[in-house]
Design an enzyme around this catalytic site. Structure first.
Site, short mmCIF file in Angstrom:
data_model
loop_
_atom_site.label_atom_id
_atom_site.label_comp_id
_atom_site.label_asym_id
_atom_site.label_seq_id
_atom_site.Cartn_x
_atom_site.Cartn_y
_atom_site.Cartn_z
N SER A 91 0.79 -1.23 0.00
CA SER A 91 0.00 0.00 0.00
C SER A 91 0.82 1.27 0.00
O SER A 91 0.32 2.33 -0.42
CB SER A 91 -0.94 0.01 1.20
OG SER A 91 -0.22 -0.03 2.42
N HIS B 162 -5.21 -3.77 -2.67
CA HIS B 162 -4.84 -2.79 -3.69
C HIS B 162 -4.66 -3.42 -5.08
O HIS B 162 -4.25 -2.72 -6.01
CB HIS B 162 -3.57 -2.05 -3.28
CG HIS B 162 -3.74 -1.27 -2.01
ND1 HIS B 162 -4.28 -0.01 -1.98
CD2 HIS B 162 -3.48 -1.60 -0.72
CE1 HIS B 162 -4.33 0.42 -0.72
NE2 HIS B 162 -3.85 -0.53 0.06
N LYS C 51 -11.98 0.17 -1.96
CA LYS C 51 -10.95 0.81 -2.78
C LYS C 51 -11.42 0.79 -4.24
O LYS C 51 -12.26 1.59 -4.62
CB LYS C 51 -9.61 0.13 -2.55
CG LYS C 51 -9.14 0.29 -1.10
CD LYS C 51 -7.83 -0.39 -0.83
CE LYS C 51 -7.35 -0.14 0.60
NZ LYS C 51 -8.26 -0.67 1.64
#
Length: 383
Positions: free
Chosen positions: A178, A206, A236
């Site tokens: 990240s 991610h 996300k």
């Protein structure tokens, strides 16, 4: 810490340029935001595909509230598992190519729940030194022997696996890191897991929505295997909230019965599941979003290549610019804000001492001109 120590501890953080506060956001999460009463072009959100304020997802959630209400009421094991959430779990499992999936309220809860369900006293867990804090906390709370290996260092990991006696073993890694944006060597990690009879736990917070044509690292690297436990967050690239764990039906049944962060918490809002279902459709249908992010990444990296800025090796929307010192990083972030651009300054303990950075997050919500504006201001500030 005693109550009378807090004030001096806060002052110590301020003296080290590490004191944090929450910026006040007015309005939805988008590339153009109002923070603390001022308009900014923002490169801070992990909304990589630009879905957090998508009208179709908003509509799906609003309609679901009319049908399902707002609250979960209690744990799903006590009050019942909403069938809209069952639909979302089935869709998520199919999307990543697994037999079953299980929704959690957050990635943090998923990491704590899964790791503590699979290993405990007498076992051993092995974690990359750059893992997210939630993975480390899960390892600590499991009460298993906790070993950390140097970042992406397979030889160091193998040495630890070989030298650490344990009944059961688990290797925990981020698929995409990240704060650096680089990736774990997942195929090689699975080979080590097979060799040393270990689980491989992948936190793909991610990578989900971006890698593997949007289906995540599991699909990108063809890692479907009984030893692999897959977790991805939904707040996300998917633009919603929560997380899910995917794997075999037996694994999911075990987690339903043992994951404390699932059992002992109120189920998340049912309308959230409807938003997830809509987000999956958009991720599958609107491939242009991933292509646009790739173009943004190329534009930024090419523009900074010949400068003094230190860039990490990242093909992800996470493009950190390493500055080094806390004070210098804060000053550069402040200079960007003065020019109407919001980029977060990331400092220890989130990253190692001496590696403070600007963490640029690119999104399909950004335009070419947005990225060009950021690039122009950065180039001006270093001239």
């Amino acid at each position: 810490m005693r109550p009378d120590e807090i004030e001096s501890a806060l002052q110590g953080l301020a003296d080290e340029h590490r004191l944090r506060r929450r910026p006040l956001l007015s309005g939805p999460q988008e590339p153009r935001v109002k923070i603390d009463g001022r308009d900014y072009l923002a490169f801070a959100s992990n909304d990589y595909l630009g879905l957090a304020n998508h009208p179709a997802i908003r509509q799906a959630m609003q309609q679901a509230i009319d049908e399902w209400g707002v609250g979960g009421g209690a744990s799903a094991l006590v009050a019942g598992h909403f069938d809209i959430q069952q639909q979302a779990e089935a869709a998520l499992a199919e999307f990543v190519g697994c037999e079953a999936a299980l929704l959690f309220g957050a990635g943090y809860a998923a990491n704590l729940g899964v790791i503590t369900s699979l290993v405990g006293r007498g076992d051993a867990v092995f974690a990359d030194r750059l893992n997210h804090a939630s993975l480390n906390d899960g390892c600590l709370l499991s009460r298993a022997t906790f070993k950390r290996f140097r970042h992406n260092d397979l030889e160091h990991l193998e040495q630890l696996l070989r030298d650490t006696p344990a009944r059961s073993r688990l290797i925990a890694v981020d698929a995409v890191y990240s704060m650096d944006g680089d990736e774990a060597p997942l195929r090689e990690l699975l080979q080590l897991a097979e060799r040393y009879d270990a689980w491989l736990y992948l936190d793909d917070a991610h990578g989900f929505g971006l890698l593997g044509e949007g289906r995540g690292a599991l699909v990108e690297y063809a890692l479907h295997h009984p030893r692999v436990v897959y977790m991805a967050t939904l707040g996300k690239a998917a633009g919603v909230a929560g997380a899910f764990v995917a794997g075999s039906r037996q694994l999911i049944a075990w987690l339903v019965n043992t994951a404390r962060t699932l059992i002992f918490t109120t189920a998340h809002p049912p309308a959230q599941a409807a938003a997830v279902l809509q987000a999956l459709q958009l991720m599958e249908q609107e491939k242009w979003r991933r292509e646009l992010v790739k173009r943004h990444i190329s534009l930024l990296r090419e523009g900074l290549r010949a400068t003094s800025f230190a860039l990490c090796s990242s093909r992800s929307p996470i493009q950190p610019i390493i500055i080094g010192g806390n004070k210098e990083t804060l000053q550069l972030a402040a200079a960007l804000r003065e020019r109407g651009i919001w980029v977060p300054a990331i400092r220890p303990p989130t990253v190692p001492a001496g590696s403070a950075r600007l963490r640029v997050s690119l999104s399909a919500g950004h335009t070419h001109d947005d990225v060009a504006e950021l690039l122009a201001v950065l180039l001006m500030l270093i001239c």
